[in-house]
Design a protein around this motif. Structure first.
Motif, PDB file in Angstrom:
ATOM      1  N   GLY A 203      39.512  40.481  41.711  1.00 28.70           N
ATOM      2  CA  GLY A 203      37.875  39.636  41.313  1.00 28.70           C
ATOM      3  C   GLY A 203      36.834  39.981  42.648  1.00 28.70           C
ATOM      4  O   GLY A 203      37.245  40.968  43.132  1.00 28.70           O
ATOM      5  N   ASP A 204      35.936  39.188  42.554  1.00 29.16           N
ATOM      6  CA  ASP A 204      34.804  39.428  43.721  1.00 29.16           C
ATOM      7  C   ASP A 204      35.603  38.844  45.044  1.00 29.16           C
ATOM      8  O   ASP A 204      35.861  37.838  45.233  1.00 29.16           O
ATOM      9  CB  ASP A 204      33.632  38.613  43.350  1.00 29.16           C
ATOM     10  N   GLU A 205      35.675  39.801  46.028  1.00 28.71           N
ATOM     11  CA  GLU A 205      36.096  39.411  47.401  1.00 28.71           C
ATOM     12  C   GLU A 205      35.488  38.398  48.134  1.00 28.71           C
ATOM     13  O   GLU A 205      35.754  37.781  48.879  1.00 28.71           O
ATOM     14  CB  GLU A 205      36.440  40.642  48.082  1.00 28.71           C
ATOM     15  N   LYS A 206      34.158  38.096  47.697  1.00 35.26           N
ATOM     16  CA  LYS A 206      33.311  37.195  48.367  1.00 35.26           C
ATOM     17  C   LYS A 206      33.445  35.859  47.897  1.00 35.26           C
ATOM     18  O   LYS A 206      33.049  34.912  48.506  1.00 35.26           O
ATOM     19  CB  LYS A 206      31.675  37.903  47.947  1.00 35.26           C
ATOM     20  N   ARG A 212      38.552  29.984  44.259  1.00 34.10           N
ATOM     21  CA  ARG A 212      39.011  30.770  43.116  1.00 34.10           C
ATOM     22  C   ARG A 212      39.828  29.976  42.239  1.00 34.10           C
ATOM     23  O   ARG A 212      40.646  29.215  42.319  1.00 34.10           O
ATOM     24  CB  ARG A 212      39.873  31.740  43.600  1.00 34.10           C
ATOM     25  N   TYR A 235      38.045  33.928  39.293  1.00 38.24           N
ATOM     26  CA  TYR A 235      36.585  33.593  39.277  1.00 38.24           C
ATOM     27  C   TYR A 235      36.256  32.485  40.161  1.00 38.24           C
ATOM     28  O   TYR A 235      37.120  31.798  40.831  1.00 38.24           O
ATOM     29  CB  TYR A 235      36.139  33.560  37.907  1.00 38.24           C
ATOM     30  N   ASP A 247      31.158  38.299  34.017  1.00 38.68           N
ATOM     31  CA  ASP A 247      32.066  38.962  34.949  1.00 38.68           C
ATOM     32  C   ASP A 247      33.178  39.223  34.075  1.00 38.68           C
ATOM     33  O   ASP A 247      33.831  40.523  34.438  1.00 38.68           O
ATOM     34  CB  ASP A 247      32.319  38.031  36.159  1.00 38.68           C
TER      35      ASP A 247
END
Length: 306
Positions: A203-206, A212, A235, A247
């Motif tokens: 997923g998005d590391e941000k 999450r 997510y 996504d």
């Protein structure tokens, strides 16, 4: 002396050898300036005169009925052609009368001596031998010639709704294995499964760790085409279902046409397995999804309240 049948005139000659009675005694050339005696005379098929070898052609004896034999031959051939066309056609197929295979990527000429055409009774088109089988020319995706144009859209809708029905049934069966059971070991098993999911998820590391939500994501094979059939992802639980779907489609490499203004038959939807229903785009992930849940992407199933 017995006589025999005179030979038929050649298609390219206007004269024929005389019959055996004349040949046995010969004859005098009837050309005015010749009158030579010839033991092998010829008959002109236009004026029926008798001539020697030097004057046997129409031009050689300046035939008064030049071209008559050719006219009779043309009339005879025309009669034979009209007679054969009135019955069964015996005309040989050529490239001028051939047609092309109906497969969009095939350029083979059919209805020729080298390649016959095979008609498909389902889509009412003709194909070469390579594409004659319905599966080879994707007959199920073609609107039959003479059929109504909206028949393809109706079949696509029926197909999508059938897929949704199967998913709902599948979701009910899977709930028994996914949802908590009244046993002391159930909670521990869920924790172990969630930890395994977190290790394999992408997923998005941000996205912060505390924001999450970890999910199993799958693509319904009957209504969508994806490069990856399923995967584990995380997510942001504060996202809406619409953003989560975008996504998830990128993660599985599913074509997403939701933002292009297309019809409902091209729109992707999210099916929640544990909840057994389609999710609204405006719903929040944290309100309708739980850690370790499974969602399925499917296309063309209609609005949520359908």
């Amino acid at each position: 002396m017995a006589s025999s049948t005179p030979p038929a005139p050649s298609e390219s000659q206007s004269f024929t050898p005389m019959d055996q009675e004349i040949l046995s005694v010969g004859g005098t050339c009837q050309y005015l300036t010749c009158e030579n005696y010839d033991f092998l005379p010829f008959r002109c098929e236009s004026c029926r005169g008798r001539f020697c070898q030097d004057h046997r052609t129409e031009a050689g004896h300046k035939c008064a009925h030049a071209g008559e034999w050719a006219k009779r031959r043309i009339q005879q051939q025309s009669y034979q052609t009209s007679f054969s066309s009135s019955g069964s056609s015996n005309q040989k197929p050529t490239t001028l009368t051939a047609s092309q295979c109906s497969h969009p990527q095939c350029k083979t000429l059919i209805d020729t001596l080298n390649s016959v055409g095979v008609a498909c009774s389902t889509c009412n088109r003709k194909y070469c031998l390579k594409h004659r089988i319905p599966e080879d020319h994707e007959c199920s995706k073609i609107i039959p010639l003479g059929a109504r144009q909206n028949s393809g859209a109706i079949s696509q809708t029926d197909k999508a709704r059938a897929a949704l029905g199967r998913l709902k049934l599948w979701g009910k069966e899977k709930q028994a294995a996914v949802l908590p059971k009244p046993k002391p070991s159930t909670a521990a098993s869920r924790v172990v499964a969630l930890n395994q999911l977190k290790k394999s998820a992408k997923g998005d590391e941000k996205v912060p760790l505390d924001k999450r939500i970890y999910l199993h994501v799958e693509a319904e094979a009957n209504t969508t085409t994806s490069k990856l059939p399923k995967g584990a992802f995380w997510y942001n639980k504060a996202w809406s279902i619409g953003r989560l779907l975008d996504d998830a489609a990128r993660g599985l490499q599913v074509q997403n046409l939701n933002n292009r203004g297309g019809g409902e038959e091209d729109r992707l939807r999210v099916f929640h397995v544990e909840g057994g229903r389609l999710l609204e785009f405006s719903e929040k992930a944290e309100d309708v999804l739980g850690q370790g849940n499974t969602i399925v992407l499917l296309r063309g199933v209609g609005p949520v309240d359908a």
